[in-house]
Design an enzyme around this catalytic site. Structure first.
Site, mmCIF file in Angstrom:
data_model
loop_
_atom_site.group_PDB
_atom_site.id
_atom_site.type_symbol
_atom_site.label_atom_id
_atom_site.label_comp_id
_atom_site.label_asym_id
_atom_site.label_seq_id
_atom_site.Cartn_x
_atom_site.Cartn_y
_atom_site.Cartn_z
ATOM 1 N N GLY A 80 -6.229 -16.181 7.774
ATOM 2 C CA GLY A 80 -5.515 -15.137 8.521
ATOM 3 C C GLY A 80 -6.489 -14.243 9.288
ATOM 4 O O GLY A 80 -6.249 -13.898 10.455
ATOM 5 N N HIS A 81 -7.597 -13.880 8.648
ATOM 6 C CA HIS A 81 -8.611 -13.060 9.332
ATOM 7 C C HIS A 81 -9.272 -13.863 10.463
ATOM 8 O O HIS A 81 -9.532 -13.328 11.545
ATOM 9 C CB HIS A 81 -9.710 -12.623 8.354
ATOM 10 C CG HIS A 81 -9.228 -11.744 7.241
ATOM 11 N ND1 HIS A 81 -9.115 -12.181 5.944
ATOM 12 C CD2 HIS A 81 -8.836 -10.439 7.234
ATOM 13 C CE1 HIS A 81 -8.693 -11.189 5.177
ATOM 14 N NE2 HIS A 81 -8.504 -10.125 5.935
ATOM 15 N N GLN B 235 -8.320 4.302 0.707
ATOM 16 C CA GLN B 235 -6.952 3.774 0.814
ATOM 17 C C GLN B 235 -6.456 3.166 -0.496
ATOM 18 O O GLN B 235 -5.361 2.616 -0.543
ATOM 19 C CB GLN B 235 -6.837 2.772 1.956
ATOM 20 C CG GLN B 235 -7.551 1.434 1.762
ATOM 21 C CD GLN B 235 -7.504 0.590 3.034
ATOM 22 O OE1 GLN B 235 -8.226 0.839 3.980
ATOM 23 N NE2 GLN B 235 -6.645 -0.416 3.061
ATOM 24 N N ARG C 226 0.275 -9.006 11.441
ATOM 25 C CA ARG C 226 1.681 -8.642 11.229
ATOM 26 C C ARG C 226 2.068 -8.700 9.755
ATOM 27 O O ARG C 226 3.114 -8.204 9.366
ATOM 28 C CB ARG C 226 2.598 -9.626 11.979
ATOM 29 C CG ARG C 226 2.558 -9.497 13.479
ATOM 30 C CD ARG C 226 3.595 -10.457 14.069
ATOM 31 N NE ARG C 226 3.298 -10.742 15.449
ATOM 32 C CZ ARG C 226 3.676 -9.972 16.464
ATOM 33 N NH1 ARG C 226 4.373 -8.879 16.230
ATOM 34 N NH2 ARG C 226 3.358 -10.289 17.687
ATOM 35 N N LYS C 227 1.259 -9.357 8.944
ATOM 36 C CA LYS C 227 1.538 -9.425 7.497
ATOM 37 C C LYS C 227 1.663 -8.009 6.924
ATOM 38 O O LYS C 227 2.503 -7.739 6.080
ATOM 39 C CB LYS C 227 0.406 -10.209 6.826
ATOM 40 C CG LYS C 227 0.060 -9.838 5.424
ATOM 41 C CD LYS C 227 0.802 -10.668 4.431
ATOM 42 C CE LYS C 227 0.325 -10.544 3.010
ATOM 43 N NZ LYS C 227 -0.144 -9.265 2.575
ATOM 44 N N SER D 183 -3.416 -13.837 1.553
ATOM 45 C CA SER D 183 -3.834 -12.490 1.183
ATOM 46 C C SER D 183 -5.009 -12.612 0.226
ATOM 47 O O SER D 183 -5.052 -13.537 -0.604
ATOM 48 C CB SER D 183 -2.681 -11.759 0.484
ATOM 49 O OG SER D 183 -3.170 -10.647 -0.232
ATOM 50 N N ARG E 223 -5.439 -10.905 -2.194
ATOM 51 C CA ARG E 223 -4.961 -10.643 -3.558
ATOM 52 C C ARG E 223 -4.317 -11.877 -4.197
ATOM 53 O O ARG E 223 -4.081 -11.869 -5.406
ATOM 54 C CB ARG E 223 -3.988 -9.460 -3.553
ATOM 55 C CG ARG E 223 -4.710 -8.150 -3.222
ATOM 56 C CD ARG E 223 -3.834 -6.933 -3.356
ATOM 57 N NE ARG E 223 -4.632 -5.714 -3.359
ATOM 58 C CZ ARG E 223 -4.696 -4.832 -2.346
ATOM 59 N NH1 ARG E 223 -3.997 -5.040 -1.239
ATOM 60 N NH2 ARG E 223 -5.448 -3.766 -2.433
#
Ligand code: PAF
Length: 285
Positions: A37-38, A62, A151-152, A188, A190
Site C-alpha cells: 500500500g505504501h 498520535q 484512502r484506507k 496494514s 498492524r
C-alpha cells in the site's frame, strides 16, 4: 535512493536544489514497516512529481496511553529497500528531537474541530491532534508540492484536507486506493499482530463493508444496515468500536437521500484494532 543523513539542513538543501531546477516534489508520509500500500503511494506520487521523498517517523504524539507505540513494528532496512524499488528518491527519517525540538510536551499542537472529533477521534482521543501536528511539521520541513495519503485511513485523509484548506498549505493532496490482500483484508502494518485464528477471521471486516453497501443499495434503512454489520462482526469474534454509513463529510445521512456514502468500520480482534472503509453512491430516485 539516498537518505538525508545530514538532517533537516541537508533535506532542505536537496529540496531547494530540485526547486531551482524547476522540479516538482512529492512527499509520502509514513510510519515505516512499509507494505504494498505504501509502495503504491510512492508510485502515485511519482506519476505527479519529478522527485519523491518518503518520510518514516513513528510519531509518538498520535498514540494514546496504552496504544502500540512501543511495539509498533520498525523495519528500517526493508523499508529503505522497498522505497528504492518503488521509485523514491530520498528517505527522510528524522529523529524525535528533530521533529519535536522542544520535546513532545512543549510541542505546538494542531487541532481540527468537528470532523476530527467523531469516529476515530471519539475512540482515540487526541489521535488526530498528533497526526495533524506531525503532518504540519513534515510539510514545513519538506515543503512538498504534493503529498500522497491512503484512502484506507478515510477519516485521516478528510482531516488532513481540512488542515491543508484551513492553513492554506500550498500542497496538493493525492489519495491512493486501498491495497488489499487476496482475501480482501486491507493491508496494514498492524495485520502482523494477528494470531492465526484472528487472521482467518479478519477478512470479515471487508465482507461486512460489502454487505453494508449492498443492503444500502437495496434500500435498507441506515440503522438496520449498521446493526446487521455490528452483529455480523461480533459473530466473527470482533469487538466493534463502530460500523456506520456516513456522508463523505462523515455526517449521518438521512434515509432515502441519494448521494455519495462511505461505510466505515473499526473493530478489534484480540488486542489488534483494525479499520477499513468502502465508498459507494446511492443513486437518486
Ligand atoms: O498514516 C500514517 O501512517 C500516519 O498517520 C502519518 C500520516 C504518517 C502521520 O504520522
Amino acid at each position: 535512493m539516498i537518505e538525508a543523513t545530514g538532517g533537516l539542513a541537508e533535506l532542505r538543501r536537496r529540496v531547494a536544489g530540485w526547486r531551482r531546477e524547476g522540479l516538482r516534489v512529492g512527499l509520502v508520509p509514513t510510519m515505516g514497516n512499509l507494505h504494498a500500500g505504501h509502495h503504491a503511494l510512492v508510485r502515485l506520487a511519482r506519476r505527479h512529481a519529478d522527485r519523491v521523498i518518503a518520510s518514516v517517523f513513528v510519531n509518538p504524539t498520535q498514540f494514546g496511553p496504552g496504544e502500540d507505540f512501543a511495539r509498533y513494528p520498525r523495519t528500517p532496512e526493508a523499508d529503505a529497500a522497498g522505497l528504492g524499488q518503488a521509485g523514491c528518491d530520498l528517505l527522510w527519517q528524522p529523529p524525535v528531537d528533530t521533529m519535536y525540538p522542544l520535546g513532545t510536551g512543549a510541542a505546538v499542537r494542531m487541532r481540527v474541530p468537528g470532523i476530527a472529533e467523531v469516529l476515530e477521534g471519539a475512540h482515540r482521543p487526541g489521535h488526530f491532534d498528533g497526526v495533524c501536528t506531525v503532518v504540519a511539521r513534515l510539510f514545513n520541513q519538506v515543503q512538498p508540492d504534493l503529498a500522497a495519503f491512503g484512502r484506507k485511513d478515510y477519516q485521516q485523509l478528510a482531516v488532513i484536507r481540512h488542515l491543508v484548506a484551513d492553513l492554506a498549505f500550498p500542497v496538493e493532496l493525492l489519495a491512493g486506493d486501498t491495497v488489499r490482500e487476496a482475501d480482501g483484508l486491507a493491508m496494514s502494518s498492524r495485520n502482523q499482530y494477528l494470531a492465526a485464528g484472528e487472521r482467518a477471521a479478519a477478512p470479515q471486516l471487508y465482507r461486512s463493508l460489502q454487505a453494508m453497501r449492498e443492503a444500502s443499495l437495496a434500500g435498507a434503512p441506515r440503522a438496520a444496515v449498521e446493526a446487521a454489520a455490528r452483529e455480523r462482526l461480533e459473530a466473527a469474534g470482533f469487538a466493534v468500536d463502530y460500523a456506520v454509513v456516513r456522508t463523505p463529510g462523515l455526517a449521518e445521512p438521512a434515509d432515502g437521500a441519494a448521494g455519495a456514502r462511505v461505510a466505515l468500520v473499526a473493530a478489534r480482534l484480540g488486542a489488534t484494532r483494525l479499520i477499513d472503509n468502502l465508498e459507494f453512491t446511492l443513486p437518486g430516485g
